[in-house]
Design a protein around this motif. Structure first.
Motif, PDB file in Angstrom:
ATOM      1  N   SER A  65       0.852  -1.194   0.000  1.00 12.54           N
ATOM      2  CA  SER A  65       0.000   0.000   0.000  1.00 12.54           C
ATOM      3  C   SER A  65       0.883   1.238   0.000  1.00 12.54           C
ATOM      4  CB  SER A  65      -0.906   0.009   1.234  1.00 12.54           C
ATOM      5  OG  SER A  65      -0.119   0.059   2.423  1.00 12.54           O
ATOM      6  N   GLY A  66       0.287   2.354  -0.389  1.00 10.43           N
ATOM      7  CA  GLY A  66       0.972   3.635  -0.300  1.00 10.43           C
ATOM      8  C   GLY A  66       1.819   4.029  -1.484  1.00 10.43           C
ATOM      9  N   ASP A  67       1.828   3.246  -2.570  1.00 11.07           N
ATOM     10  CA  ASP A  67       2.653   3.596  -3.731  1.00 11.07           C
ATOM     11  C   ASP A  67       1.920   4.589  -4.631  1.00 11.07           C
ATOM     12  OD1 ASP A  67       5.023   1.953  -3.374  1.00 11.07           O
ATOM     13  OD2 ASP A  67       3.690   0.236  -3.651  1.00 11.07           O
ATOM     14  N   ASN A  68       2.701   5.432  -5.311  1.00 15.69           N
ATOM     15  CA  ASN A  68       2.125   6.387  -6.260  1.00 15.69           C
ATOM     16  C   ASN A  68       1.909   5.758  -7.634  1.00 15.69           C
ATOM     17  OD1 ASN A  68       2.154   8.556  -4.405  1.00 15.69           O
ATOM     18  ND2 ASN A  68       4.325   8.926  -4.843  1.00 15.69           N
ATOM     19  N   GLU A  69       2.533   4.603  -7.857  1.00 10.61           N
ATOM     20  CA  GLU A  69       2.447   3.931  -9.145  1.00 10.61           C
ATOM     21  C   GLU A  69       2.591   2.434  -8.918  1.00 10.61           C
ATOM     22  OE1 GLU A  69       4.465   5.463 -12.949  1.00 10.61           O
ATOM     23  OE2 GLU A  69       5.795   3.833 -12.331  1.00 10.61           O
ATOM     24  N   VAL A  70       1.840   1.646  -9.681  1.00 10.29           N
ATOM     25  CA  VAL A  70       1.974   0.192  -9.619  1.00 10.29           C
ATOM     26  C   VAL A  70       2.443  -0.276 -10.988  1.00 10.29           C
ATOM     27  CG1 VAL A  70       0.853  -2.006  -9.149  1.00 10.29           C
ATOM     28  CG2 VAL A  70       0.113   0.056  -7.926  1.00 10.29           C
ATOM     29  N   GLU A  71       3.625  -0.872 -11.005  1.00 14.27           N
ATOM     30  CA  GLU A  71       4.191  -1.348 -12.256  1.00 14.27           C
ATOM     31  C   GLU A  71       5.174  -2.460 -11.939  1.00 14.27           C
ATOM     32  OE1 GLU A  71       5.688   0.460 -16.517  1.00 14.27           O
ATOM     33  OE2 GLU A  71       5.810   1.701 -14.722  1.00 14.27           O
ATOM     34  N   ASN A  72       5.540  -3.238 -12.955  1.00 16.81           N
ATOM     35  CA  ASN A  72       6.480  -4.333 -12.717  1.00 16.81           C
ATOM     36  C   ASN A  72       7.899  -3.799 -12.604  1.00 16.81           C
ATOM     37  OD1 ASN A  72       6.065  -3.711 -15.459  1.00 16.81           O
ATOM     38  ND2 ASN A  72       7.106  -5.563 -16.107  1.00 16.81           N
ATOM     39  N   SER A  73       8.723  -4.500 -11.851  1.00 19.96           N
ATOM     40  CA  SER A  73      10.097  -4.091 -11.595  1.00 19.96           C
ATOM     41  C   SER A  73      11.049  -5.147 -12.143  1.00 19.96           C
ATOM     42  CB  SER A  73      10.336  -3.918 -10.092  1.00 19.96           C
ATOM     43  OG  SER A  73      11.718  -3.861  -9.799  1.00 19.96           O
ATOM     44  N   GLU A  74      12.153  -4.670 -12.758  1.00 21.54           N
ATOM     45  CA  GLU A  74      13.137  -5.601 -13.318  1.00 21.54           C
ATOM     46  C   GLU A  74      13.763  -6.474 -12.244  1.00 21.54           C
ATOM     47  OE1 GLU A  74      13.317  -2.366 -13.535  1.00 21.54           O
ATOM     48  OE2 GLU A  74      12.986  -1.803 -15.632  1.00 21.54           O
ATOM     49  N   PHE A  75      14.004  -5.902 -11.083  1.00 17.74           N
ATOM     50  CA  PHE A  75      14.759  -6.606 -10.066  1.00 17.74           C
ATOM     51  C   PHE A  75      13.880  -7.238  -8.984  1.00 17.74           C
ATOM     52  CE2 PHE A  75      17.692  -3.613 -12.014  1.00 17.74           C
ATOM     53  CZ  PHE A  75      18.730  -4.473 -12.350  1.00 17.74           C
ATOM     54  N   ARG A  76      12.587  -7.045  -9.072  1.00  9.53           N
ATOM     55  CA  ARG A  76      11.629  -7.759  -8.218  1.00  9.53           C
ATOM     56  C   ARG A  76      10.527  -8.302  -9.122  1.00  9.53           C
ATOM     57  NH1 ARG A  76      12.551  -3.017  -5.810  1.00  9.53           N
ATOM     58  NH2 ARG A  76      10.505  -2.203  -6.369  1.00  9.53           N
ATOM     59  N   PRO A  77      10.896  -9.199 -10.013  1.00  9.63           N
ATOM     60  CA  PRO A  77      10.005  -9.567 -11.114  1.00  9.63           C
ATOM     61  C   PRO A  77       8.761 -10.335 -10.720  1.00  9.63           C
ATOM     62  CG  PRO A  77      11.958 -10.927 -11.122  1.00  9.63           C
ATOM     63  CD  PRO A  77      12.189  -9.875 -10.094  1.00  9.63           C
ATOM     64  N   SER A  78       8.738 -10.945  -9.558  1.00  5.71           N
ATOM     65  CA  SER A  78       7.549 -11.715  -9.198  1.00  5.71           C
ATOM     66  C   SER A  78       6.582 -10.907  -8.353  1.00  5.71           C
ATOM     67  CB  SER A  78       7.969 -12.978  -8.429  1.00  5.71           C
ATOM     68  OG  SER A  78       8.670 -12.626  -7.249  1.00  5.71           O
ATOM     69  N   ASP A  79       6.884  -9.641  -8.104  1.00  3.88           N
ATOM     70  CA  ASP A  79       6.057  -8.844  -7.195  1.00  3.88           C
ATOM     71  C   ASP A  79       4.729  -8.407  -7.809  1.00  3.88           C
ATOM     72  OD1 ASP A  79       8.068  -9.090  -5.396  1.00  3.88           O
ATOM     73  OD2 ASP A  79       8.505  -6.947  -5.197  1.00  3.88           O
ATOM     74  N   THR A  80       4.713  -8.191  -9.119  1.00  2.00           N
ATOM     75  CA  THR A  80       3.552  -7.559  -9.752  1.00  2.00           C
ATOM     76  C   THR A  80       2.907  -8.492 -10.764  1.00  2.00           C
ATOM     77  OG1 THR A  80       4.618  -5.406  -9.505  1.00  2.00           O
ATOM     78  CG2 THR A  80       2.767  -5.531 -11.033  1.00  2.00           C
ATOM     79  N   LEU A  81       1.590  -8.620 -10.677  1.00  2.00           N
ATOM     80  CA  LEU A  81       0.822  -9.377 -11.665  1.00  2.00           C
ATOM     81  C   LEU A  81       0.271  -8.408 -12.698  1.00  2.00           C
ATOM     82  CD1 LEU A  81       0.805 -11.289  -9.080  1.00  2.00           C
ATOM     83  CD2 LEU A  81      -1.238 -12.304 -10.108  1.00  2.00           C
ATOM     84  N   ILE A  82       0.115  -8.906 -13.933  1.00  2.00           N
ATOM     85  CA  ILE A  82      -0.387  -8.082 -15.033  1.00  2.00           C
ATOM     86  C   ILE A  82      -1.451  -8.867 -15.784  1.00  2.00           C
ATOM     87  CG2 ILE A  82       0.237  -6.670 -17.026  1.00  2.00           C
ATOM     88  CD1 ILE A  82       3.165  -6.990 -16.166  1.00  2.00           C
ATOM     89  N   THR A  83      -2.516  -8.181 -16.158  1.00  2.00           N
ATOM     90  CA  THR A  83      -3.501  -8.741 -17.073  1.00  2.00           C
ATOM     91  C   THR A  83      -3.783  -7.698 -18.143  1.00  2.00           C
ATOM     92  OG1 THR A  83      -5.654  -9.841 -17.267  1.00  2.00           O
ATOM     93  CG2 THR A  83      -5.522  -7.952 -15.789  1.00  2.00           C
ATOM     94  N   ALA A  84      -4.393  -8.118 -19.251  1.00  2.00           N
ATOM     95  CA  ALA A  84      -4.567  -7.208 -20.380  1.00  2.00           C
ATOM     96  C   ALA A  84      -5.829  -7.539 -21.151  1.00  2.00           C
ATOM     97  CB  ALA A  84      -3.361  -7.277 -21.305  1.00  2.00           C
ATOM     98  N   LYS A  85      -6.336  -6.519 -21.862  1.00  2.00           N
ATOM     99  CA  LYS A  85      -7.519  -6.697 -22.721  1.00  2.00           C
ATOM    100  C   LYS A  85      -7.516  -5.581 -23.751  1.00  2.00           C
ATOM    101  CE  LYS A  85     -12.636  -6.698 -22.473  1.00  2.00           C
ATOM    102  NZ  LYS A  85     -12.949  -8.102 -22.785  1.00  2.00           N
ATOM    103  N   GLU A  86      -7.724  -5.930 -25.017  1.00  2.00           N
ATOM    104  CA  GLU A  86      -7.870  -4.911 -26.052  1.00  2.00           C
ATOM    105  C   GLU A  86      -9.265  -4.297 -25.965  1.00  2.00           C
ATOM    106  OE1 GLU A  86      -5.896  -3.582 -28.453  1.00  2.00           O
ATOM    107  OE2 GLU A  86      -4.143  -4.717 -27.740  1.00  2.00           O
TER     108      GLU A  86
END
Length: 534
Positions: A65-86
């Protein structure tokens, strides 16, 4: 290569988006197992958005919690999940439901434990996220706090696309200073409409470059200067070329580098990097550069228009680009100083031997995964993970897709034939045969040595770190062995313990290697000058 997106690494190549990998991935097309309900998000367009919006909708989710942005990180690659839809023409005030488990990375959302999470949505309107991350025209939501959240239970989390990404103030300040510094006599932007590329694409196409001039340059004078043609790696672009070129000019002003003109070429396109290769998919970039753009520049600037007055330098994908330009146009250029180039011998394509029987880029013969990104000896991501990540971010502009656009034959549907099966990792031998004949530089040099050898001898210089982030020291060794067997008098330097991103450092000077490269170039263009740094 790069990779890491330009905003994160001082961009180079394989592999600049590689660096944005995640680990522990399941197939990008995650499907629900029996007994598991899918996780859904609701994303709406703010009513204040002036018109319907379209693009690739990405949702990022991570614990905390408390982040200004949620995005994947090169050096913590398993921390963030991503999904997508056109999505297409989402009207202001309208909403769309996203099944997060139809397409997920690095694993299915339903498999998460209950806890405190935060999420953010990004609409990649021009499908450039795979190459350069969030763009100024994209739409993003605020960060949604999700305390005590449990997958697939309770109300759907709702994210509202209501603003464009904030400009990085430090990057904006650097670019503003660079543009102020790019005054007449220092740097000039050239945007040349190429007849060859325009004819290939059926609409106007330009070659773009910043022409960085040495101190004391006089357009009306008689002095002609050696010219270095430089290009960036994967993730680079024209603004970065200017910033980088002005750093080189300061080194010339300080007497660390000899007086030369530097042509800072942009090799970025929507499909990735074209690498100034002549390609059935991207077009005749090499021919356009050598037969159109260079003659144009030499008619407008005080350039030394001789082979020995035209030198090449590039890093990562730019390193491969400048290697192939020297190999394919040896009577145009007087030498290349290529650093950490993408694979130049496909017997080692950052590890996998593409010519091996039953070759597979995901798994070694013993079944273990092929790594593709390391840091301080630790494997950060695998080849398969990069492919899965690209699948979610979109089938365009990623590093692996970019290779297909440069190297592959055109498929029946008009798109490039993939080099490998994205589901299994199995290499397509027929496509690799085409890669070999047209873009495996070791194979090309050996095949055409009788006719090109005299022009290439002593002209190839390669620098790479023994701890290269993307394992590019391996293919360099193989290319060197071929050149040595041919008697090519090639110069390969393996810098101990250096990675893809600190290769140019000498002591505390992050760009110190440029001084050596510049002096060696000048010695070719001006033999006997005995130029010495001040």
């Amino acid at each position: 290569m790069p990779t890491g997106r330009q905003s994160r690494f001082p961009r180079s190549s394989l592999l600049a988006i590689c660096a944005v990998l995640a680990c522990g991935c399941t197939h990008g097309q995650a499907t629900s197992e029996p007994g598991h309900a899918h996780v859904f998000f609701r994303v709406q367009a703010a009513s204040a958005i002036p018109a319907p919006i379209s693009g690739r909708l990405l949702i990022f989710l991570k614990q905390g919690s408390g982040d200004n942005e949620v995005e994947n990180s090169e050096f913590r690659p398993s921390d963030t999940l991503i999904t997508a839809k056109e999505i297409h023409d989402l009207a202001p005030g309208a909403a769309v439901e996203v099944d997060a488990d139809q397409l997920a990375y690095p694993k299915a959302f339903y498999d998460l434990a209950a806890g405190t999470y935060e999420a953010q949505a990004v609409l990649d309107v021009d499908h450039t996220y795979n190459y350069s991350g969030r763009g100024s025209q994209d739409w993003v939501s605020g960060v949604l706090p999700m305390p005590n959240w449990s997958p697939a239970s309770g109300a759907e989390p709702t994210l509202t696309l209501d603003h464009h990404p904030e400009v990085n103030p430090r990057q904006a300040e650097m670019l503003e200073k660079a543009r102020d510094e790019a005054k007449p006599g220092a740097a000039q932007l050239e945007e040349f409409k190429s007849p060859l590329l325009t004819r290939f694409w059926g609409h106007p196409m330009k070659i773009r470059a910043w022409i960085v001039l040495p101190p004391g340059y006089d357009a009306r004078g008689k002095t002609a200067y050696p010219t270095a043609y430089w290009t960036h790696g994967f993730g680079g672009e024209i603004d970065g070329a200017l910033t980088f070129g002005l750093r080189l000019r300061r080194r010339m002003v300080d007497g660390k580098m000899p007086p030369m003109i530097w042509v800072m070429l942009d090799e970025s396109i929507p499909e990735g990097t074209h690498e100034f290769a002549d390609s059935v998919n991207n077009g005749p970039w090499g021919a356009a550069l050598t037969t159109e753009f260079i003659p144009y520049l030499e008619a407008h600037y005080r350039m030394d228009a001789r082979k020995d007055g035209r030198l090449l330098n590039g890093h990562s994908s730019g390193g491969w680009a400048t290697l192939q330009l020297e190999v394919n146009y040896p009577n145009v250029f007087g030498g290349t100083w290529s650093t950490s180039p993408d694979p130049s011998d496909f017997h080692d394509f950052t590890g996998p031997d593409l010519y091996a029987p039953n070759a597979n880029v995901y798994r070694k013969p013993d079944g273990s995964p092929w790594p593709i990104f390391r840091d301080k000896g630790k494997v950060i991501a695998t080849f398969e993970q990069l492919a899965r990540l690209e699948e979610v971010l979109g089938p365009y502009g990623g590093q692996l897709a970019s290779f297909d656009w440069v190297f592959s034959p055109k498929g029946k549907d008009g798109s490039p034939e993939p080099m490998f099966d994205r589901t299994t990792g199995a290499v397509h031998a027929d496509v690799v045969a085409y890669w070999r004949d047209h873009y495996d530089l070791a194979h090309i040099v050996e095949t055409y040595w009788a006719e090109r050898g005299a022009a290439l001898k002593g002209r190839i210089h390669v620098f790479v770190g023994t701890a290269d982030t993307f394992y590019l020291d391996g293919p360099a060794h193989k290319f060197e062995a071929v050149l040595n067997r041919l008697g090519a008098d090639a110069h390969f330097t393996y810098i101990p313990d250096r990675t893809h991103f600190d290769l140019y450092r000498v002591d505390k000077d992050q760009g110190g290697l440029f001084d050596q490269i510049g002096a060696e170039m000048y010695a070719v263009a001006r033999p006997g000058s005995n130029w010495k740094p001040r």
